[in-house]
Design a protein around this motif. Structure first.
Motif, mmCIF file in Angstrom:
data_model
loop_
_atom_site.group_PDB
_atom_site.id
_atom_site.type_symbol
_atom_site.label_atom_id
_atom_site.label_comp_id
_atom_site.label_asym_id
_atom_site.label_seq_id
_atom_site.Cartn_x
_atom_site.Cartn_y
_atom_site.Cartn_z
ATOM 1 N N LEU A 1 0.824 -1.216 0.000
ATOM 2 C CA LEU A 1 0.000 0.000 0.000
ATOM 3 C C LEU A 1 0.854 1.261 0.000
ATOM 4 C CD1 LEU A 1 -2.758 -1.094 2.537
ATOM 5 C CD2 LEU A 1 -2.847 -1.141 0.045
ATOM 6 N N GLY A 2 2.174 1.107 -0.149
ATOM 7 C CA GLY A 2 3.071 2.248 -0.171
ATOM 8 C C GLY A 2 3.738 2.462 1.170
ATOM 9 N N LYS A 3 4.236 3.673 1.366
ATOM 10 C CA LYS A 3 4.945 4.039 2.590
ATOM 11 C C LYS A 3 3.933 4.539 3.613
ATOM 12 C CE LYS A 3 8.943 6.772 4.025
ATOM 13 N NZ LYS A 3 9.952 7.737 3.576
ATOM 14 N N LEU A 4 3.872 3.851 4.756
ATOM 15 C CA LEU A 4 2.924 4.183 5.813
ATOM 16 C C LEU A 4 3.670 4.447 7.109
ATOM 17 C CD1 LEU A 4 0.356 1.283 5.274
ATOM 18 C CD2 LEU A 4 0.252 3.595 4.299
ATOM 19 N N TYR A 5 3.230 5.453 7.854
ATOM 20 C CA TYR A 5 3.731 5.680 9.206
ATOM 21 C C TYR A 5 2.680 5.090 10.138
ATOM 22 C CZ TYR A 5 6.151 7.824 13.115
ATOM 23 O OH TYR A 5 6.866 8.026 14.268
ATOM 24 N N LEU A 6 3.057 4.094 10.949
ATOM 25 C CA LEU A 6 2.108 3.353 11.785
ATOM 26 C C LEU A 6 2.518 3.392 13.252
ATOM 27 C CD1 LEU A 6 1.901 0.237 9.465
ATOM 28 C CD2 LEU A 6 0.131 1.972 9.748
ATOM 29 N N ALA A 7 1.516 3.468 14.113
ATOM 30 C CA ALA A 7 1.713 3.383 15.565
ATOM 31 C C ALA A 7 0.573 2.523 16.112
ATOM 32 C CB ALA A 7 1.683 4.773 16.190
ATOM 33 N N TYR A 8 0.901 1.454 16.807
ATOM 34 C CA TYR A 8 -0.097 0.507 17.313
ATOM 35 C C TYR A 8 -0.186 0.523 18.833
ATOM 36 C CZ TYR A 8 -0.333 -1.716 12.723
ATOM 37 O OH TYR A 8 -0.534 -1.971 11.385
ATOM 38 N N LEU A 9 -1.416 0.329 19.334
ATOM 39 C CA LEU A 9 -1.683 0.194 20.766
ATOM 40 C C LEU A 9 -2.800 -0.820 20.984
ATOM 41 C CD1 LEU A 9 -1.890 3.959 21.801
ATOM 42 C CD2 LEU A 9 -0.089 2.364 22.478
ATOM 43 N N ARG A 10 -2.883 -1.303 22.217
ATOM 44 C CA ARG A 10 -4.090 -1.996 22.686
ATOM 45 C C ARG A 10 -4.754 -1.042 23.663
ATOM 46 N NH1 ARG A 10 -5.299 -6.707 20.383
ATOM 47 N NH2 ARG A 10 -3.538 -8.009 19.853
ATOM 48 N N ASP A 11 -6.080 -0.901 23.542
ATOM 49 C CA ASP A 11 -6.827 -0.041 24.458
ATOM 50 C C ASP A 11 -7.066 -0.774 25.769
ATOM 51 O OD1 ASP A 11 -9.113 -1.698 24.199
ATOM 52 O OD2 ASP A 11 -10.249 -0.234 23.060
ATOM 53 N N PRO A 12 -7.684 -0.146 26.770
ATOM 54 C CA PRO A 12 -7.876 -0.815 28.063
ATOM 55 C C PRO A 12 -8.669 -2.119 28.006
ATOM 56 C CG PRO A 12 -8.126 1.543 28.336
ATOM 57 C CD PRO A 12 -8.033 1.286 26.855
ATOM 58 N N SER A 13 -9.473 -2.331 26.955
ATOM 59 C CA SER A 13 -10.218 -3.587 26.821
ATOM 60 C C SER A 13 -9.526 -4.588 25.914
ATOM 61 C CB SER A 13 -11.634 -3.303 26.289
ATOM 62 O OG SER A 13 -12.383 -2.604 27.255
ATOM 63 N N GLY A 14 -8.334 -4.255 25.424
ATOM 64 C CA GLY A 14 -7.574 -5.171 24.581
ATOM 65 C C GLY A 14 -7.792 -5.007 23.094
ATOM 66 N N ASN A 15 -8.609 -4.044 22.664
ATOM 67 C CA ASN A 15 -8.810 -3.817 21.239
ATOM 68 C C ASN A 15 -7.533 -3.261 20.624
ATOM 69 O OD1 ASN A 15 -11.775 -4.343 20.979
ATOM 70 N ND2 ASN A 15 -11.830 -2.722 22.513
ATOM 71 N N LYS A 16 -7.185 -3.759 19.441
ATOM 72 C CA LYS A 16 -5.994 -3.288 18.738
ATOM 73 C C LYS A 16 -6.377 -2.068 17.906
ATOM 74 C CE LYS A 16 -2.444 -4.932 15.535
ATOM 75 N NZ LYS A 16 -2.063 -6.090 14.694
ATOM 76 N N VAL A 17 -5.665 -0.958 18.145
ATOM 77 C CA VAL A 17 -5.931 0.285 17.419
ATOM 78 C C VAL A 17 -4.620 0.799 16.839
ATOM 79 C CG1 VAL A 17 -8.020 0.894 18.697
ATOM 80 C CG2 VAL A 17 -5.813 1.619 19.585
ATOM 81 N N CYS A 18 -4.752 1.634 15.827
ATOM 82 C CA CYS A 18 -3.579 2.108 15.099
ATOM 83 C C CYS A 18 -3.794 3.544 14.653
ATOM 84 C CB CYS A 18 -3.397 1.207 13.863
ATOM 85 S SG CYS A 18 -2.112 1.734 12.724
ATOM 86 N N ALA A 19 -2.727 4.314 14.680
ATOM 87 C CA ALA A 19 -2.705 5.618 14.018
ATOM 88 C C ALA A 19 -1.900 5.430 12.742
ATOM 89 C CB ALA A 19 -2.062 6.678 14.899
ATOM 90 N N LEU A 20 -2.443 5.889 11.615
ATOM 91 C CA LEU A 20 -1.816 5.661 10.321
ATOM 92 C C LEU A 20 -1.722 6.969 9.552
ATOM 93 C CD1 LEU A 20 -2.544 2.893 7.785
ATOM 94 C CD2 LEU A 20 -2.692 5.258 7.074
ATOM 95 N N HIS A 21 -0.524 7.232 9.045
ATOM 96 C CA HIS A 21 -0.306 8.365 8.139
ATOM 97 C C HIS A 21 0.219 7.809 6.828
ATOM 98 C CE1 HIS A 21 0.913 12.118 6.406
ATOM 99 N NE2 HIS A 21 2.148 11.646 6.289
ATOM 100 N N ARG A 22 -0.467 8.137 5.737
ATOM 101 C CA ARG A 22 -0.012 7.723 4.412
ATOM 102 C C ARG A 22 0.969 8.768 3.899
ATOM 103 N NH1 ARG A 22 -3.028 3.535 2.689
ATOM 104 N NH2 ARG A 22 -5.132 3.394 3.518
ATOM 105 N N ALA A 23 2.195 8.352 3.634
ATOM 106 C CA ALA A 23 3.215 9.261 3.145
ATOM 107 C C ALA A 23 3.051 9.446 1.649
ATOM 108 C CB ALA A 23 4.597 8.704 3.461
ATOM 109 N N ALA A 24 2.904 10.690 1.218
ATOM 110 C CA ALA A 24 2.795 10.972 -0.216
ATOM 111 C C ALA A 24 4.124 10.635 -0.879
ATOM 112 C CB ALA A 24 2.408 12.431 -0.435
ATOM 113 N N SER A 25 5.119 11.408 -0.609
ATOM 114 C CA SER A 25 6.471 11.122 -1.109
ATOM 115 C C SER A 25 7.463 11.849 -0.199
ATOM 116 C CB SER A 25 6.617 11.583 -2.558
ATOM 117 O OG SER A 25 6.301 12.951 -2.659
ATOM 118 N N GLU A 26 7.377 11.518 1.084
ATOM 119 C CA GLU A 26 8.241 12.183 2.079
ATOM 120 C C GLU A 26 9.635 11.612 2.030
ATOM 121 O OE1 GLU A 26 6.270 11.791 5.843
ATOM 122 O OE2 GLU A 26 4.485 12.742 5.110
#
Length: 128
Positions: free
Chosen positions: A103-128
């Motif tokens: 899917l290209g170059k992605l900036y990803l940060a993963y966490l589990r929330d207090p109930s164990g759900n997997k969540v992610c912050a995602l930034h799609r890099a245009a051409s950084e």
């Protein structure tokens, strides 16, 4: 594509603290509680919600499931990750950073929330 995403939470108040922090780091307003004990985060694009399971059973994370939140840049993803760790989340996978894939170059940060759900912050890099 989606009107809303609702996930189960075992402790709505702990989950609200977590999501108020991580979503606040992205510029979103705190969640709004309803009379049924659910918490809603409203955006122009849709709704994210937390709920105690209606069947009375404990909430559980979906094995293989991830909820991804769009980050405007890597700094926002890093702030999201730090806010999550400071408010009841736990880290998992690799540290926040760029990953290359089909899917290209992605900036990803993963966490589990207090109930164990997997969540992610995602930034799609245009051409950084």
């Amino acid at each position: 594509m989606f009107s809303h995403i609702m996930i189960g939470a075992n402790d709505i108040q702990a989950s609200k603290v977590f999501y108020d922090a991580v979503l606040g780091a992205m510029g979103h307003k705190p969640g709004v509680m309803d009379p049924k004990g659910r918490c809603f985060y409203f955006t122009d694009a849709g709704i994210f919600a937390l709920t105690p399971p209606i069947n009375g059973e404990p909430a559980s994370c979906g094995n293989g499931s991830t909820i991804g939140f769009a980050a405007k840049d890597p700094a926002t993803a890093d702030a999201w990750h730090a806010a999550g760790l400071a408010n009841g989340g736990t880290t998992l996978e690799d540290p926040p950073g760029y990953r290359e894939g089909p899917l290209g170059k992605l900036y990803l940060a993963y966490l589990r929330d207090p109930s164990g759900n997997k969540v992610c912050a995602l930034h799609r890099a245009a051409s950084e």
